[in-house]
Design an enzyme around this catalytic site. Structure first.
Site, PDB file in Angstrom:
ATOM      1  N   HIS A  34      36.920  53.795  40.618  1.00 42.56           N
ATOM      2  CA  HIS A  34      37.819  52.666  40.374  1.00 42.56           C
ATOM      3  C   HIS A  34      36.969  51.424  40.111  1.00 42.56           C
ATOM      4  O   HIS A  34      35.741  51.513  40.056  1.00 42.56           O
ATOM      5  CB  HIS A  34      38.801  52.472  41.535  1.00 42.56           C
ATOM      6  CG  HIS A  34      38.145  52.300  42.866  1.00 42.56           C
ATOM      7  ND1 HIS A  34      37.374  51.211  43.186  1.00 42.56           N
ATOM      8  CD2 HIS A  34      38.127  53.099  43.970  1.00 42.56           C
ATOM      9  CE1 HIS A  34      36.934  51.325  44.419  1.00 42.56           C
ATOM     10  NE2 HIS A  34      37.361  52.477  44.926  1.00 42.56           N
ATOM     11  N   GLY A  36      35.987  49.029  41.799  1.00 40.27           N
ATOM     12  CA  GLY A  36      34.945  48.736  42.782  1.00 40.27           C
ATOM     13  C   GLY A  36      33.649  49.436  42.395  1.00 40.27           C
ATOM     14  O   GLY A  36      32.587  48.806  42.312  1.00 40.27           O
ATOM     15  N   HIS A  37      33.766  50.754  42.112  1.00 36.21           N
ATOM     16  CA  HIS A  37      32.570  51.508  41.692  1.00 36.21           C
ATOM     17  C   HIS A  37      31.973  50.914  40.417  1.00 36.21           C
ATOM     18  O   HIS A  37      30.753  50.823  40.270  1.00 36.21           O
ATOM     19  CB  HIS A  37      32.932  52.970  41.396  1.00 36.21           C
ATOM     20  CG  HIS A  37      33.502  53.718  42.550  1.00 36.21           C
ATOM     21  ND1 HIS A  37      34.827  54.116  42.601  1.00 36.21           N
ATOM     22  CD2 HIS A  37      32.937  54.145  43.702  1.00 36.21           C
ATOM     23  CE1 HIS A  37      35.037  54.767  43.732  1.00 36.21           C
ATOM     24  NE2 HIS A  37      33.918  54.805  44.421  1.00 36.21           N
ATOM     25  N   GLY A 147      29.396  48.938  47.998  1.00 37.15           N
ATOM     26  CA  GLY A 147      30.432  47.907  48.058  1.00 37.15           C
ATOM     27  C   GLY A 147      30.555  47.362  49.470  1.00 37.15           C
ATOM     28  O   GLY A 147      30.507  48.121  50.435  1.00 37.15           O
ATOM     29  N   LYS A 149      33.133  46.374  50.795  1.00 38.02           N
ATOM     30  CA  LYS A 149      34.394  46.780  51.408  1.00 38.02           C
ATOM     31  C   LYS A 149      34.118  47.739  52.558  1.00 38.02           C
ATOM     32  O   LYS A 149      34.751  47.660  53.608  1.00 38.02           O
ATOM     33  CB  LYS A 149      35.270  47.465  50.351  1.00 38.02           C
ATOM     34  CG  LYS A 149      36.536  48.040  50.939  1.00 38.02           C
ATOM     35  CD  LYS A 149      37.722  47.727  50.077  1.00 38.02           C
ATOM     36  CE  LYS A 149      38.953  48.348  50.671  1.00 38.02           C
ATOM     37  NZ  LYS A 149      38.892  49.826  50.530  1.00 38.02           N
ATOM     38  N   ASP A 150      33.175  48.664  52.353  1.00 40.68           N
ATOM     39  CA  ASP A 150      32.798  49.570  53.433  1.00 40.68           C
ATOM     40  C   ASP A 150      31.544  49.017  54.121  1.00 40.68           C
ATOM     41  O   ASP A 150      30.454  49.553  54.017  1.00 40.68           O
ATOM     42  CB  ASP A 150      32.550  50.970  52.873  1.00 40.68           C
ATOM     43  CG  ASP A 150      32.674  52.029  53.962  1.00 40.68           C
ATOM     44  OD1 ASP A 150      32.634  51.656  55.153  1.00 40.68           O
ATOM     45  OD2 ASP A 150      32.802  53.210  53.624  1.00 40.68           O
ATOM     46  N   VAL A 176      35.863  43.898  45.244  1.00 39.09           N
ATOM     47  CA  VAL A 176      36.693  43.503  44.103  1.00 39.09           C
ATOM     48  C   VAL A 176      38.149  43.412  44.591  1.00 39.09           C
ATOM     49  O   VAL A 176      38.614  44.279  45.325  1.00 39.09           O
ATOM     50  CB  VAL A 176      36.578  44.534  42.960  1.00 39.09           C
ATOM     51  CG1 VAL A 176      37.453  44.136  41.777  1.00 39.09           C
ATOM     52  CG2 VAL A 176      35.121  44.660  42.507  1.00 39.09           C
ATOM     53  N   LYS A 184      40.634  45.983  46.274  1.00 38.96           N
ATOM     54  CA  LYS A 184      40.969  47.142  45.439  1.00 38.96           C
ATOM     55  C   LYS A 184      40.577  48.417  46.165  1.00 38.96           C
ATOM     56  O   LYS A 184      39.548  48.495  46.829  1.00 38.96           O
ATOM     57  CB  LYS A 184      40.206  47.076  44.113  1.00 38.96           C
ATOM     58  CG  LYS A 184      40.684  45.918  43.247  1.00 38.96           C
ATOM     59  CD  LYS A 184      40.842  46.328  41.796  1.00 38.96           C
ATOM     60  CE  LYS A 184      41.308  45.108  41.007  1.00 38.96           C
ATOM     61  NZ  LYS A 184      41.764  45.447  39.664  1.00 38.96           N
TER      62      LYS A 184
END
Lengths: 285, 285
Positions: A34, A36-37, A147, A149-150, A176, A184
């Site tokens: 997605h 993010g990647h 990312g 996010k993690d 993102v 996301k």
């Protein structure tokens, strides 16, 4: 772009590139890419001579009750997206190629795992650290992209790189977000329409926390109360955790100082969402 | 010859050598060099452009009741011996340099350790695998040299290299022996004069085992009986173990086939001696 499926060929390519003095930017993923990647791949593309994307759904990091079998896979789509980003190599091994027999040696993460998402996933980060140790030796990256996010994964990888003395730079890329601030995630699609609207409250609650810190709040408990209240008032979700820890060592804090992470996880009907903010607190303030 | 004491400098030197296309031969030791170590260094010198000897008494591989504090050290002597062998770099870090803080990630050996010497040293091989993972990343060797006297260590390193996908070749060098067959060891000096004479029975018992196998014996129990009898008849030592296992995976065997190890450990008054033989059995025989 070339797709490589064997460890040996990938390692030979990487070693040849290193001998030629080329820098390798590496984006390890489990596929089903997605935005993010793609933001990681864009950064890797910009900062390195050659980029390698790995797609490997690592059985070692799934618990016995987790969704290894049903984890979404779509190699053709991933491959097209990676090519559009100008990626050079996809490393796409089978589970048998990566784990041809019983492992006699694994990586064990004995710190930074008993908090946040690690609490409910025993052994998960051992699997992550083991596969990354293998991938670093196979891909020989100069820089590796994750990312934020993690964030817990980034913290564990930070420990892995330091403790095993890998010569690789970790590049943590900002989360993102959608227009309303929602981070996301492939899982957002599982939110009910009303939940999707509510879900922006997660990021809002982090913004509230940031404001409190800017205004001088030093007590993590006060901030946690405000975050919980905002999420409970504005969503129908169930709070899994709200934690404030030092970063990247992920220790509990009595008083806010240094670099910290504020991390939250909220369960909705069919999706569990996570989000976080990393903040460095000025000693003078 | 140069002595390097920091991880960073050693890693920078190794990476520069790799970029220059030079091959690196690596001999990891805990110092107090004897002829066994020097035979490794000689082989490394012959087969590589550059040699690195590491001297590091690794606290992680000593148990709480083991002799970390009294482990013999003599850097000046080691340094002279290494120089005489034409060694290029000694990597000689402090414990603080190798382990600057609490480790959050370690290597765990979950196979090949519950037999032979590993049985009585829980955690020992975790410490060995962790320090070698670090050293491989710091020294970037093409080939790494170990003595076959410590065959279980070679087997564990074989697992480490395969499971973590290190691009390094393990070179196992035959045990250096005295004229009467006794395997050379720093510990031989602790044998009483009469024990020193008896100790040749260890290697003799392995020769007897080899003859039995050549003559077609397929039952490991028969061979173990003969080895025990020979050692008990000819020494005053106490047998710690006599084991016959597959090699390098160190599994028990009902019937001799493939490559096997015959390994023995015998306790004398002030010294515990080990020895072994690795034999490949022809399928036709």
């Amino acid at each position: 772009m070339r797709t490589i499926t064997t460890v040996r060929e990938m390692q030979m390519i990487a070693l040849r590139l290193k001998r030629e003095g080329k820098s390798i930017g590496f984006v390890p993923t489990m596929g089903y890419l997605h935005e993010g990647h793609l933001s990681l791949l864009k950064a890797a593309r910009k900062e390195n001579d050659v980029t390698v994307l790995s797609i490997f759904v690592n059985p070692l990091q799934f618990g016995p009750k987790e969704d290894l079998a049903t984890y979404p896979r779509d190699f053709d789509r991933d491959s097209k997206l990676a090519e559009q980003e100008g990626n050079d190599f996809i490393f796409y091994p089978s589970a048998e190629e990566m784990y041809p027999g019983t492992l006699s040696v694994t990586a064990r993460v004995q710190d930074r795992t008993d908090v946040l998402c690690g609490k409910s996933r025993p052994g998960h980060f051992d699997g992550v650290a083991t596969v990354l140790t293998k991938l670093f030796n196979i891909v020989q990256p100069d820089k590796v992209y994750f990312g934020m996010k993690d964030a817990q994964q980034v913290a564990v990888v930070d420990g892995l790189v330091k403790d095993f003395n890998f010569y690789v730079e970790i590049v943590a890329i900002e989360t993102v977000r959608e227009a309303d601030g929602l981070a996301k995630s492939s899982r957002n699609i599982n939110l009910l329409p009303a939940e999707r609207v509510e879900a922006s409250a997660l990021n809002q609650s982090l913004k509230i926390a940031e404001s409190m810190i800017v205004e001088g709040e030093k007590d993590p408990r006060e901030i946690i109360v405000q975050i919980r209240e905002h999420i409970e008032k504005n969503t129908t979700g169930h709070i899994d955790y709200v934690e404030i820890l030092s970063y990247p060592d992920l220790k509990g804090l009595d008083r806010l100082e240094g670099t910290i992470i504020i991390a939250i996880a909220v369960k909705f009907t069919k999706a569990r969402l996570i989000d976080n903010a990393i903040i460095t607190i000025n000693k003078e303030s």
